[in-house]
Scaffold this active site. Sequence first.
Site, PDB file in Angstrom:
ATOM      1  CG  ASP A  73      -0.233   0.020   2.536  1.00  0.00           C
ATOM      2  OD1 ASP A  73       0.778  -0.702   2.669  1.00  0.00           O
ATOM      3  OD2 ASP A  73      -0.675   0.745   3.445  1.00  0.00           O
ATOM      4  CD  GLU A 127       4.240   0.595   6.884  1.00  0.00           C
ATOM      5  OE1 GLU A 127       5.076   0.801   7.785  1.00  0.00           O
ATOM      6  OE2 GLU A 127       3.897   1.481   6.059  1.00  0.00           O
TER       7      GLU A 127
END
Lengths: 351, 351
Positions: A73, A127
Amino acid sequence: MTVTLDLASDVVALTRALVDLPSESGREGRIADAVETALRGLRHLRVERIGDSVVARTDLGRPERAVIAGHLDTVPAAGNLPSRLHEGRVHGLGACDMKGGVAVALRLAAGVPDPARDLTYVFYECEEVEGDRNGLHRIAAERPALLDADLAVLMEPSEAGVEAGCQGVLTADIVVRGARAHTARAWTGVNAAHLAAPVLQRLADHTPERVVIDGLEYREGLGAVAVRAGVAGNVVPDECVITVNSRFAPSRSPEEAEEYVRRHFPGYEVRVTEVVPGALPGLDRLADLVAALGATPRPKLGWTDVARFAALGTPALNYGPGDPSLAHTAGEYVPVAHLRTCEERLRQWLR
Amino acid sequence: MTVTLDLASDVVALTRALVDLPSESGREGRIADAVETALRGLRHLRVERIGDSVVARTDLGRPERAVIAGHLDTVPAAGNLPSRLHEGRVHGLGACDMKGGVAVALRLAAGVPDPARDLTYVFYECEEVEGDRNGLHRIAAERPALLDADLAVLMEPSEAGVEAGCQGVLTADIVVRGARAHTARAWTGVNAAHLAAPVLQRLADHTPERVVIDGLEYREGLGAVAVRAGVAGNVVPDECVITVNSRFAPSRSPEEAEEYVRRHFPGYEVRVTEVVPGALPGLDRLADLVAALGATPRPKLGWTDVARFAALGTPALNYGPGDPSLAHTAGEYVPVAHLRTCEERLRQWLR
């Protein structure tokens, strides 16, 4: 439709292909599909999907197993798409944090079918957001055996150098209370914002400690990240909240970190809202890896997921392309030289 | 459909009828219709409508003209409707601020057709919001002749006592600047919240002045009403804004008030966002009125629309039922005794 990632392509082309697959936290479905599909095409890997995280493992019966992990991400876009290659740098959303690192890991997954140690590649989601959505957190909770390993490499940007361990983080609100009043009769109240002055002054005067572990200096920090007071334009505020952020050396426990902050504000209401431990560098157990990477370890000052591996008892270090200070900036980029160095050094270590 | 207000009814019943006609600022249409209709039924008054404000004047050729003014709007409801009469108090939204005062004025408008001085009744909109929406402001701008008078009584709650003049108000932002940084490397930045400590301490240490005018002591004030700093939980804030509110004696000009605040924060960026002058008590020109009301004047510390009359050269005082400290509270009420005292005393003055 699943995008096809060509893992045989050059690491620069692969980094750009990953940047051009937008994957803001919570929207990693397409990139996870692409990664999963590409990895399933490789006979030497066993692939599992957990949410929008993908785990791929060799099973060669080697005496040692290493994790190589990177998150899929990114933070939200900031006008920095699509990718752009300019003067030896790949620019674009996530180029630095951390699609360059993911590209390196994918190249290794495809290009080193017979590594000297068994490998577990982890490409994970979320994350950049709250810890309980983090893909590593979820795998550790639901499928902990998938993370069993002797050591771990986290592809966080570290300028193609080794950043060992990480500091812990504590966030707390210091709440100062007064009594509300109309400002036309301010003397009938107690101004909480005024009472906050000594708290801010104490933070200004504070000298953080420097803690040396395994020869690495962890420089701590304690400071305000937010101050909030205010009811209305004609009201003496009855509350002022100072949010402080503490970075503490990995040798301190969360309890010690909390005690440290409380000791600095005796008599004040201190509400600890979050505390996460750091990770000791553990260089004694990572010596072979550090030697292979040919870099002098530096201390990691920011918090990274190496702390999650440390909590699992797995020594881990940060090693990835890109300057960490560019992470989350609109102008983030990753130098091509870093991509090549990281791929080359890790490939050598795996042979 | 226009609600009918019976101006012949008792002041308590009339106060309740007005409370039961909701009139949050900007939504005074119905109450203005009701007031206008009731006043147009009185032959001794010339009635004009400006927006949702209503002006009604006698024209008896008296040597003196007085304004009696009250605003029709209220702050938003807070579960305090409909009105309730309990133990000698009318409870409900606006009962204190200032439908009790409006009821008194309407009773006089209807019940004193032949006053000793010509009268201009002003029932106006939007007192509780930004000054440029204020009905008095609009009338002064569009139809200034309607406000010509020798003196003015503003029916602001003052516990059926005389509150003379009012203090001025200044609002300013003190902007403290630093340099942003990641909290993991806080020493590379400059924490603006920490730099704000001396500003808040100076406010804490400040002793406001007390200024005596016409025998009335105006107690000034200078303090923070808001503090804002904060970029993100892991960022050293690069800006801290302290909003200060100053109440200054009506003998100071806005320029002097601004200079006073700037002098207290040398070297800081001070942005004055609003400054409105106060109103001198002008008791020499209000002696007859004060004597008739039989109350010892007190200084008005909050800002009221008497300052608008002062700006027009018209001496004005606050005189109305209700405790001003209850204004804008969910539990506001007006004592029946105040309603009766105000009506009686003003009636005597008008005879």
